[in-house]
Design a protein around this motif. Structure first.
Motif, mmCIF file in Angstrom:
data_model
loop_
_atom_site.group_PDB
_atom_site.id
_atom_site.type_symbol
_atom_site.label_atom_id
_atom_site.label_comp_id
_atom_site.label_asym_id
_atom_site.label_seq_id
_atom_site.Cartn_x
_atom_site.Cartn_y
_atom_site.Cartn_z
ATOM 1 N N THR A 119 0.337 1.192 -2.149
ATOM 2 C CA THR A 119 1.317 0.163 -1.757
ATOM 3 C C THR A 119 1.050 -0.272 -0.321
ATOM 4 N N SER A 121 2.685 -3.057 2.862
ATOM 5 C CA SER A 121 3.815 -3.887 3.295
ATOM 6 C C SER A 121 3.324 -4.802 4.414
ATOM 7 N N VAL A 141 5.941 -6.763 -0.022
ATOM 8 C CA VAL A 141 5.504 -5.453 -0.504
ATOM 9 C C VAL A 141 4.709 -5.651 -1.788
ATOM 10 N N GLN A 143 2.139 -3.703 -4.694
ATOM 11 C CA GLN A 143 1.794 -2.391 -5.266
ATOM 12 C C GLN A 143 0.693 -2.572 -6.299
#
Length: 660
Positions: A119, A121, A141, A143
């Motif tokens: 992940t 950000s 964000v 993933q």
């Protein structure tokens, strides 16, 4: 005396164990390294994706245009690497997110062990934000899909396991060959020289020093043995020769117990043996060896049997070369037949009919036991047999007697079936699993049962070998197979037919001449007869087997190795296997039956077959999933109940044979 476990196998087992442990550690380290590299690659890809939508997404968030923000996030759905894309406010509250399709599950141990998912950000700023102390409007964000990482982990692990294990196998086989040449071969030569030594030459024997071993430990061993032999010559006499002999010419109880204890205390491991205690009622002679009854009993004794007289009507027998209870029972029955034979009496023209009782003790080397204890157990078994009635034979373990009696009944059934020609061959097709074409067939022995059906007991071959009819039965199987092929050839059917051979049959001296006679009589086309040798067969002389199989190949016969992986597939055996003229390896049904859930053993066998450039056939294919898995691994040939059970010749021809 045979070696149970070769030095080469023991050393290679240790080397293989250390190599496997080292390889596992190396694979784990390398796998974590590869996964970390892939994580970094995924993180970089996520960064690139985030930067591609960062500016328009920042503007949409600044304008509080939720619809535009959602549209921008939705443009990320086609990106295969993503499994989640969210816009999160600075207070960690998710503002918007994209609805990706639900991902496939990943095992928890993979998630925890490799710290998944990946992940990132990325902060979103307004165009007018202060460059000195910018405050993000929100965070994007992203993933990555954990299942893709899981697929990479499984693929990398499988590749490394296959590659490194095959490399370790090749290196270990090479090391096995080197150790065999340097250590095991000279030791085997010394052992063979000692084993073939006549008993009369033992006190004066001197070992021959092997070449190129004059200055190492093997040379030291030979020189020490020769020095000890020279010292032994100086002794006045062997202590064993000073023992008094019985007046009957047989060993007495003291001598017998000493010899039995020597056998039990032998420094070298011996195979199992049996002790028989024989009681003879109505014995009217003095027990000399020239007594007709005693002479008659000694005629049926095999070699390496030691007989002693314990009392006027009790005798002991050490059957040193009989390891199986079934064979001990057969010997006891032969002795009992000689005891029950009518004996002429010195008192007149009347005949005596002696009776007997025999107790048997088996020694398997599992538990330590003394000679006196074995004698006590044998005497207890003999007295129990005497109490049961006349002419009874009993093992020290009564339940073993019941099993042996059942075995003897099976022996009679087999002999009766051979006399009545109740044996026939059923045929099972071998298929190209990709095209569905029949490429061959295997002939399987069946016996006519009491209800008229055909079947075969699971231990039939072992029993046939034990009672000594496997050679005769094997010839019958070969002849039936040749008859089928001759009939097919006349009708234009060109399918090859596999016929099973036992290890006993292969080692018969007259096997090859008999086979050539059958091939000549039935005029079998070269290559159409395939001889299938079970890997678990007890082929003790591999050098002779190599010569024999080469001659079979020269005679136009193909060779298959059946049940591969269940027998002697050690490193030394695999090294020898490379020299054998084997055309096909059959993957055992026990490995195929667990596919596709457990694929390890099939992968190993397939890797060995491919490394040796030998064709593979899968046995026991019963489900469509197994067929598809095998095809995916480029194993195209198979047989099993998915395609057809074994059929009678007539039914097989009706269903599968199309004359050309």
């Amino acid at each position: 005396m045979r070696v149970r476990r070769s030095l080469t196998i023991k050393q290679m087992a240790a080397v293989s164990g250390i190599a496997a442990f080292t390889i596992c550690i190396f694979i784990v380290i390398q796998l974590f390294h590869f996964v970390q590299q892939r994580r970094d690659d995924y993180a970089q890809q996520l960064e690139n994706i985030a930067h591609s939508v960062r500016e328009p997404l920042s503007q949409a968030v600044l304008d509080v245009d939720l619809e535009e923000t959602q549209d921008i996030l939705n443009t990320l759905q086609p990106v295969g690497i993503l499994s989640r894309a969210d816009v999160v406010m600075p207070n960690q509250i998710a503002a918007l997110h994209t609805h990706f399709p639900p991902g496939r599950p990943v095992p928890q141990w993979v998630i925890r062990g490799f710290n998944l998912p990946v992940t990132i950000s990325v902060p979103l700023y307004s165009a007018a934000a202060s460059p000195k102390a910018p405050k993000p409007l929100a965070f994007l964000v992203l993933q990555a899909d954990s299942y893709r990482m899981y697929q990479f982990i499984v693929s990398a692990l499988s590749t490394m396991l296959t590659t490194y294990l095959l490399l370790a196998l090749i290196l270990t086989i090479s090391l096995s060959w080197v150790i065999n040449r340097l250590i095991v071969k000279p030791l085997r030569t010394i052992a063979s020289e000692l084993e073939s030594l006549p008993e009369s030459d033992v006190p004066y024997h001197q070992l021959t020093l092997p070449e190129r071993h004059e200055d190492d430990e093997i040379g030291m061993l030979v020189r020490s043995y020769n020095r000890n032999q020279q010292q032994r010559e100086k002794l006045p006499q062997n202590s064993e020769s000073a023992l008094p002999r019985s007046e009957t010419g047989l060993n007495n109880e003291e001598q017998f117990v000493q010899r039995l204890q020597q056998r039990l205390s032998s420094a070298e491991p011996e195979k199992g043996f049996h002790l028989l205690l024989i009681g003879i009622e109505s014995l009217r002679d003095d027990g000399h060896v020239d007594c007709p009854l005693i002479s008659s009993i000694m005629e049926v004794l095999p070699e390496h049997c030691l007989m002693a007289r314990l009392s006027y009507n009790e005798f002991a027998l050490l059957a040193g070369d009989i390891a199986r209870p079934f064979m001990a029972m057969r010997l006891a029955r032969q002795i009992m037949e000689r005891i029950n034979a009518p004996q002429e009496s010195h008192a007149g023209n009347m005949s005596l009919h002696p009776t007997g009782s025999i107790g048997i003790v088996q020694h398997t080397d599992e538990y330590p036991v003394s000679a006196q204890q074995m004698m006590s157990n044998a005497r207890a078994a003999r007295l129990s047999a005497y109490q049961l009635g006349k002419n009874q034979i009993l093992f020290f373990e009564p339940e073993l007697t019941e099993k042996i009696q059942k075995r003897l009944l099976q022996e009679n059934e087999i002999l009766h079936a051979m006399e009545q020609n109740d044996f026939t061959l059923f045929i099972q097709p071998q298929m190209n699993m990709k095209t569905g074409a029949v490429v061959g067939a295997e002939a399987l022995l069946r016996r006519k049962m009491a209800d008229g059906s055909y079947g075969l007991e699971s231990d039939f071959i072992v029993l046939a070998e034990e009672i000594g009819v496997m050679s005769l039965l094997g010839y019958k199987i070969l002849e039936l197979g040749c008859q089928i092929l001759a009939d097919w050839q006349q009708r234009g059917i060109t399918l090859p037919l596999s016929v099973n051979l036992s290890g006993v049959q292969v080692q018969q001296r007259n096997f090859l001449p008999e086979l050539r006679s059958l091939l000549s009589r039935y005029k079998i086309n070269p290559g159409q007869l395939v001889l299938e040798i079970t890997e678990t067969a007890r082929i003790e002389d591999l050098d002779r087997a190599l010569v024999l199989l080469s001659e079979l190949r020269a005679a136009g016969v193909s060779i298959e190795l059946d049940d591969f992986g269940l027998g002697y597939s050690g490193l030394e055996y695999l090294n020898r296997l490379r020299s054998l003229p084997i055309d096909v390896i059959k993957i055992d049904r026990s490995f195929v039956s667990v596919l596709p859930e457990d694929e390890v053993m099939v992968n190993i066998v397939a890797s060995i077959g491919r490394a040796m450039n030998i064709q593979l056939v899968a046995e026991g294919v019963e489900t469509e999933e197994q067929r598809l898995w095998l095809l995916n691994e480029n194993i195209h040939l198979g047989q099993g109940y998915l395609f057809s059970p074994p059929l009678s010749k007539k039914e097989f021809e009706r269903k599968f044979c199309q004359p050309s």
